[in-house]
Design an enzyme around this catalytic site. Structure first.
Site, PDB file in Angstrom:
ATOM      1  N   LYS A 180      47.466  40.464  49.826  1.00 23.97           N
ATOM      2  CA  LYS A 180      47.203  42.081  49.910  1.00 23.97           C
ATOM      3  C   LYS A 180      45.958  42.142  49.140  1.00 23.97           C
ATOM      4  CE  LYS A 180      47.645  45.228  47.677  1.00 23.97           C
ATOM      5  NZ  LYS A 180      46.453  45.613  47.734  1.00 23.97           N
ATOM      6  N   GLU A 256      48.525  37.696  36.167  1.00 24.20           N
ATOM      7  CA  GLU A 256      46.968  37.702  35.484  1.00 24.20           C
ATOM      8  C   GLU A 256      46.660  39.263  35.175  1.00 24.20           C
ATOM      9  OE1 GLU A 256      45.701  34.841  34.683  1.00 24.20           O
ATOM     10  OE2 GLU A 256      46.990  33.334  35.685  1.00 24.20           O
ATOM     11  N   CYS A 290      38.002  40.415  33.618  1.00 24.97           N
ATOM     12  CA  CYS A 290      39.209  40.635  32.776  1.00 24.97           C
ATOM     13  C   CYS A 290      38.788  39.732  31.539  1.00 24.97           C
ATOM     14  CB  CYS A 290      40.221  40.115  33.458  1.00 24.97           C
ATOM     15  SG  CYS A 290      40.048  38.516  34.260  1.00 24.97           S
ATOM     16  N   GLU A 387      40.567  48.162  27.317  1.00 20.96           N
ATOM     17  CA  GLU A 387      39.638  47.247  28.214  1.00 20.96           C
ATOM     18  C   GLU A 387      38.659  48.318  28.905  1.00 20.96           C
ATOM     19  OE1 GLU A 387      41.460  45.955  31.585  1.00 20.96           O
ATOM     20  OE2 GLU A 387      40.534  43.908  31.670  1.00 20.96           O
TER      21      GLU A 387
HETATM   22  P1  NAD Z   1      44.983  47.464  39.914  1.00 20.04           P
HETATM   23  O1  NAD Z   1      45.890  46.779  38.961  1.00 20.04           O
HETATM   24  O2  NAD Z   1      44.559  48.810  40.139  1.00 20.04           O
HETATM   25  O3  NAD Z   1      44.787  46.737  41.148  1.00 20.04           O
HETATM   26  C1  NAD Z   1      45.094  45.397  41.511  1.00 20.04           C
HETATM   27  C2  NAD Z   1      45.716  45.124  42.901  1.00 20.04           C
HETATM   28  O4  NAD Z   1      47.080  45.818  42.786  1.00 20.04           O
HETATM   29  C3  NAD Z   1      45.159  45.929  43.910  1.00 20.04           C
HETATM   30  O5  NAD Z   1      45.102  45.070  45.089  1.00 20.04           O
HETATM   31  C4  NAD Z   1      45.664  47.041  44.241  1.00 20.04           C
HETATM   32  O6  NAD Z   1      45.660  47.612  45.494  1.00 20.04           O
HETATM   33  C5  NAD Z   1      47.238  46.513  43.932  1.00 20.04           C
HETATM   34  N1  NAD Z   1      48.152  47.765  43.528  1.00 20.04           N
HETATM   35  C6  NAD Z   1      47.547  48.712  42.804  1.00 20.04           C
HETATM   36  N2  NAD Z   1      48.790  49.575  42.511  1.00 20.04           N
HETATM   37  C7  NAD Z   1      49.672  48.981  42.857  1.00 20.04           C
HETATM   38  C8  NAD Z   1      51.321  49.293  43.063  1.00 20.04           C
HETATM   39  N3  NAD Z   1      51.812  50.639  42.835  1.00 20.04           N
HETATM   40  N4  NAD Z   1      52.186  48.466  43.843  1.00 20.04           N
HETATM   41  C9  NAD Z   1      51.334  47.260  44.294  1.00 20.04           C
HETATM   42  N5  NAD Z   1      50.118  47.071  44.023  1.00 20.04           N
HETATM   43  C10 NAD Z   1      49.122  47.847  43.539  1.00 20.04           C
HETATM   44  O7  NAD Z   1      43.695  46.965  39.023  1.00 20.04           O
HETATM   45  P2  NAD Z   1      42.196  46.952  39.430  1.00 20.04           P
HETATM   46  O8  NAD Z   1      41.602  48.024  38.958  1.00 20.04           O
HETATM   47  O9  NAD Z   1      41.881  46.381  40.924  1.00 20.04           O
HETATM   48  O10 NAD Z   1      41.602  45.362  38.796  1.00 20.04           O
HETATM   49  C11 NAD Z   1      41.016  45.491  37.450  1.00 20.04           C
HETATM   50  C12 NAD Z   1      42.215  44.983  36.494  1.00 20.04           C
HETATM   51  O11 NAD Z   1      42.517  43.645  36.829  1.00 20.04           O
HETATM   52  C13 NAD Z   1      41.648  44.857  35.324  1.00 20.04           C
HETATM   53  O12 NAD Z   1      42.558  45.481  34.253  1.00 20.04           O
HETATM   54  C14 NAD Z   1      41.491  43.518  35.130  1.00 20.04           C
HETATM   55  O13 NAD Z   1      41.473  43.127  33.525  1.00 20.04           O
HETATM   56  C15 NAD Z   1      42.558  42.802  35.740  1.00 20.04           C
HETATM   57  N6  NAD Z   1      42.221  41.544  35.972  1.00 20.04           N
HETATM   58  C16 NAD Z   1      42.850  40.486  35.525  1.00 20.04           C
HETATM   59  C17 NAD Z   1      42.418  39.298  35.929  1.00 20.04           C
HETATM   60  C18 NAD Z   1      42.950  38.011  35.261  1.00 20.04           C
HETATM   61  O14 NAD Z   1      42.836  36.875  36.046  1.00 20.04           O
HETATM   62  N7  NAD Z   1      43.855  38.289  34.283  1.00 20.04           N
HETATM   63  C19 NAD Z   1      41.260  38.767  36.800  1.00 20.04           C
HETATM   64  C20 NAD Z   1      40.661  40.030  37.340  1.00 20.04           C
HETATM   65  C21 NAD Z   1      40.977  41.316  37.193  1.00 20.04           C
END
Ligand code: NAD
Length: 481
Positions: A180, A256, A290, A387
């Site tokens: 997804k 992650e 991240c 962040e």
């Molecule tokens: P997000 O948590 O909003 O979304 C990530 C994913 O989760 C998306 O596919 C989104 O559609 C889905 N999602 C959102 N709410 C959901 C819910 N209630 N139930 C199920 N799925 C849901 O994060 P983002 O804004 O897309 O990405 C940025 C974040 O990701 C930052 O905090 C960043 O640090 C982190 N990140 C971490 C890594 C790592 O490897 N540690 C890598 C890249 C990004």
């Protein structure tokens, strides 16, 4: 200038190897974040579509698990080659839906594809062990079994790489997977579905289900006993929510999550190298990584030189559309993200930080934010705790090494950290003392498909890449002989 997508990009759901419309016919718009124009409409998966994808994964599970590792490896290797053959197409799609400059999109294509090659090589090295029971009454046989159908939830910031580092090891281990992607960036992964079909992946093993209602799609999958693993990359808040849902059935999870990386510059550092490392660690992906350096803690004796040189570099970076030649930094993903970044900058300025460059929201379409350097940032400023996820460097000073390490560890996150020093003993000491999963020593970029990527503390658990990455998709079975 308005840029358009190629006409034949896949925009349907990819369910078990077949393109399909959403069950209710709904679609959603994917926009170019630099111009805010609609690139295309993509099928908007319903919870029923999510379950269809899981049905397909379950139907293919046994056959895929018993496909010889060499055959699984060859499919992954061939997908790696197809991604490279179509690198220009992938890079353009990444830039158009995510905003990063084309050169960075090309780097992501190389990095993302590497997980397919690396795990093709790991697929044939899934080991086990044997031992003699100490009491001498038989043998211990330890084998590794694929965990079963996987759900992967991925973010928008590296649309290809964040997915291939889950798809690669899952397929290598013998697990079918439902992906997804983030609704901001579904096109890259839909294209990858096509690549796997071209590479000969059997029907059912990979599905891609973009949706504008991720919670509605993932919740029924997480409670479905046929799903055996959840792997998530995204924010700590959503990660915790998914972990709570998974707890009810003890679903295996890898998370992650967010980071708040410190970047330490000691008085004995090569300052020019530290500045270049800082530009890479901060500005890669426009700060939307991240692993991005968030907090720059610099020895007081060298802070002026470091801040001045960093400011000159940042001020010389050009904002623009990722497809335009000469663009160094693209837009942030959304206006919401830009407002969040700007609020952190305003908060720091209100508390007495000094603005060296940037900090002014430009006019016009697209969520652009200029490369920004702040120094004399007070310790209570929010951007030292939260962040940033944007092109903002916050500089503070320290006098002694232990003070620097203490400041670096003053966060609930523990993903990456960077430091610059020429002293080997200090490098070993500081590396040991940092409470993170990954350390860059005199390096501003650390990601490598051959290395274990992941965090400690509230940055989550599990590792992606390296020899560790495949273990997340394997169960250990002991047989007494
Ligand atoms: P997000 O948590 O909003 O979304 C990530 C994913 O989760 C998306 O596919 C989104 O559609 C889905 N999602 C959102 N709410 C959901 C819910 N209630 N139930 C199920 N799925 C849901 O994060 P983002 O804004 O897309 O990405 C940025 C974040 O990701 C930052 O905090 C960043 O640090 C982190 N990140 C971490 C890594 C790592 O490897 N540690 C890598 C890249 C990004």
């Amino acid at each position: 200038m308005i840029h358009t997508l190629g006409a034949d990009l896949p925009t349907h759901l990819w369910i078990g190897g077949t393109p399909r419309a959403a069950s209710n016919g709904a679609t959603f718009a994917v926009r170019d974040p630099a111009t805010e124009t609609v690139l295309t409409e993509v099928a908007d998966a319903t919870p029923e579509d999510g379950l269809l994808a899981l049905d397909a994964a379950v139907a293919s599970r046994d056959e895929w698990a018993s496909t010889p590792p060499r055959e699984r490896a060859e499919i992954l290797r061939s997908a790696f080659e197809v991604v490279h053959a179509r690198a220009d197409e992938f890079a353009r799609v990444i830039t158009l839906e995510m905003g990063k400059p084309l050169a960075e999109a090309h780097t992501e294509v190389g990095y993302g594809a590497e997980f397919l090659r690396w795990f093709a090589e790991e697929a044939v090295r899934i080991g086990g062990r044997t031992g003699t029971a100490p009491a001498g009454k038989g043998r211990i046989l330890v084998t590794k079994e694929p965990v079963g159908p996987v759900l992967a939830v991925t973010p928008w910031n590296f649309p290809l790489a964040m997915a291939t580092r889950k798809i690669g090891p899952a397929l290598a281990a013998g697990c079918p997977i439902v992906v997804k992607p983030a609704c901001e960036t579904p096109l890259t992964i839909l294209l990858l579905g096509e690549v796997f079909a071209e590479a000969g992946l059997p029907q059912g093993v990979l599905s891609v289900v973009p949706t504008t209602d991720p919670a509605a799609l993932t919740a029924p999958l997480i409670v479905d006993p046929r799903l055996r693993k959840l792997t998530f990359t995204g924010s700590t808040g959503v990660g915790k929510q998914l972990l709570r849902q998974s707890a009810d059935r003890l679903l295996r999870t890898s998370l992650e999550l967010g980071g708040n990386a410190p970047f330490l510059v000691f008085e004995d550092a090569d300052i020019d190298a530290a500045v270049e490392g800082a530009v890479a660690a901060k500005m890669r992906n426009g700060g939307e990584a991240c692993t991005a350096a968030n907090r720059f803690h610099v020895a007081a004796s060298v802070v002026d030189e470091f801040a001045e040189k960093l400011t000159t570099r940042f001020a010389g970076l050009r904002l623009g559309h990722g497809l335009d030649a000469g663009t160094d930094v693209g837009p942030l993903i959304t206006h919401k993200q830009r407002s969040a970044v700007d609020e952190l900058v305003r908060d720091a300025l209100d508390r007495g930080a000094r603005l060296r460059t940037g900090g002014v929201v430009p006019e016009g379409p697209g969520a652009f934010y200029p490369p920004t350097v702040l120094d004399s940032v007070p310790s209570d400023a929010r951007l030292l705790r939260e962040e940033i996820f944007g092109p903002v460097a916050a500089i503070t000073t320290f006098e002694k090494e232990d003070e620097a390490v203490e400041a670096a560890n003053r966060t609930e996150y523990g993903l990456a950290a960077y430091f610059y020093t020429r002293d080997l003993a200090r490098a070993q000491r500081v590396s040991r003392a940092l409470q993170v999963g990954m350390v860059g020593i005199n390096r501003g970029i650390i990601s490598d498909a051959a290395a274990p990527f992941g965090g400690v503390k509230e940055s989550g658990f599990g590792r992606e890449g390296g020899t560790e990455g495949i273990a997340e998709y394997l169960d250990t079975k002991y047989s007494a002989l």
